[in-house]
Scaffold this active site. Structure first.
Site, PDB file in Angstrom:
ATOM      1  CG  ASN A  39      -1.874  -1.116   1.267  1.00  0.00           C
ATOM      2  OD1 ASN A  39      -2.521  -1.374   0.269  1.00  0.00           O
ATOM      3  ND2 ASN A  39      -1.981  -1.796   2.385  1.00  0.00           N
TER       4      ASN A  39
ATOM      5  CG  ASN B  63       8.401   7.702  -2.582  1.00  0.00           C
ATOM      6  OD1 ASN B  63       7.711   6.944  -3.277  1.00  0.00           O
ATOM      7  ND2 ASN B  63       8.798   8.893  -2.973  1.00  0.00           N
ATOM      8  NE  ARG B  64       6.349   0.622   2.344  1.00  0.00           N
ATOM      9  CZ  ARG B  64       5.238   0.610   1.617  1.00  0.00           C
ATOM     10  NH1 ARG B  64       4.616   1.739   1.304  1.00  0.00           N
ATOM     11  NH2 ARG B  64       4.718  -0.515   1.204  1.00  0.00           N
ATOM     12  CG  LEU B  65      11.075   8.865   2.408  1.00  0.00           C
ATOM     13  CD1 LEU B  65      11.496  10.077   1.560  1.00  0.00           C
ATOM     14  CD2 LEU B  65      12.288   8.364   3.200  1.00  0.00           C
TER      15      LEU B  65
END
Ligand code: FMN
Length: 211
Positions: free
Chosen positions: A8, A189-191
């Protein structure tokens, strides 16, 4: 089953030391209001982690019933496994996860029993069947059968027939007094954003953690 293909993306607005409340209880209240207004099925579900005397951590769900600047309150049986673990080690973890908001909150704190008055008030606000179940269930004990439990329920229903069941002596609330509260917001972006409040003598220190 393609579990590794589940992926996701998180596109919610972020949190920063500039836009977050100075006080973590205010921030908690904002996020709790968001989930209470949403379709989240169990908005008040907390994963409570304790450290058992066997050295194993154990987690289970309990429901948050109150919170204020003094801490976060849930109710349970004081003789349950969690109750025994807290008796030995008051340090606990509370974890909230709200998937539709891509948010989690982690709280490290010390659990203490609430007053009998608070436990009484909450206990009697529950449906009467739940009050009887609290009498019937020797929570976390090994029992011989489902039938045994149902017989105990029937026994206490009869005993308290037509009257209000009193608060069982070993049933009540715990208040978790927080030392650290981390707010986590999923980002692109998983940041992800992670903002940690740590209790100090003068209030709360606010830090950002790497995701
Ligand atoms: C949605 C949900 C809510 C629950 N709420 C509570 C609760 O508020 N208090 C409680 O003692 N157990 C609650 N339980 C049951 C606990 O997860 C757990 O099984 C029980 O308290 C025994 O835990 P222990 O043996 O680790 O002490 C809930 C379970 C679920 C799935």
């Amino acid at each position: 089953m393609k579990i590794d293909a589940v992926r996701n993306e998180y596109n919610f607005p972020g949190i920063s030391r500039r836009n977050i409340a100075k006080n973590p209880f205010e921030q908690f209240e904002k996020w709790m209001e968001d989930v209470l207004d949403s379709e989240e099925k169990e908005p008040t579900a907390i994963t409570l982690s304790t450290l058992g005397s066997d050295g194993f951590p154990r987690s289970r769900i309990v429901l948050l019933k109150f919170f204020d600047e003094n801490g976060f309150v849930f109710f349970t049986n004081y003789n349950s496994e969690k109750g025994k673990a807290i008796e030995e080690n008051q340090a606990v973890g509370l974890h909230f996860y709200w998937s539709s908001f891509e948010r989690q909150i982690h709280i490290s704190g010390f659990a203490e029993k609430t007053s009998r008055e608070i436990s009484e008030k909450y206990f009697h606000s529950r449906p009467v069947e739940s009050q009887i179940s609290a009498w019937a269930s020797e929570q976390s004990e090994v029992i011989p059968s489902r039938e045994y439990l149902e017989k105990r329920f029937a026994k206490f229903s009869k005993q308290f027939d037509g009257e209000r069941p009193p608060l069982p002596p070993d049933w009540g609330g715990y208040r978790v007094v927080p030392q650290k509260i981390e707010f986590w917001q999923g980002r692109v972006n998983r940041l992800h954003d992670r903002i940690l409040y740590e209790k100090t003598e003068n209030g709360w220190d606010i830090k950002r953690l790497a995701p």
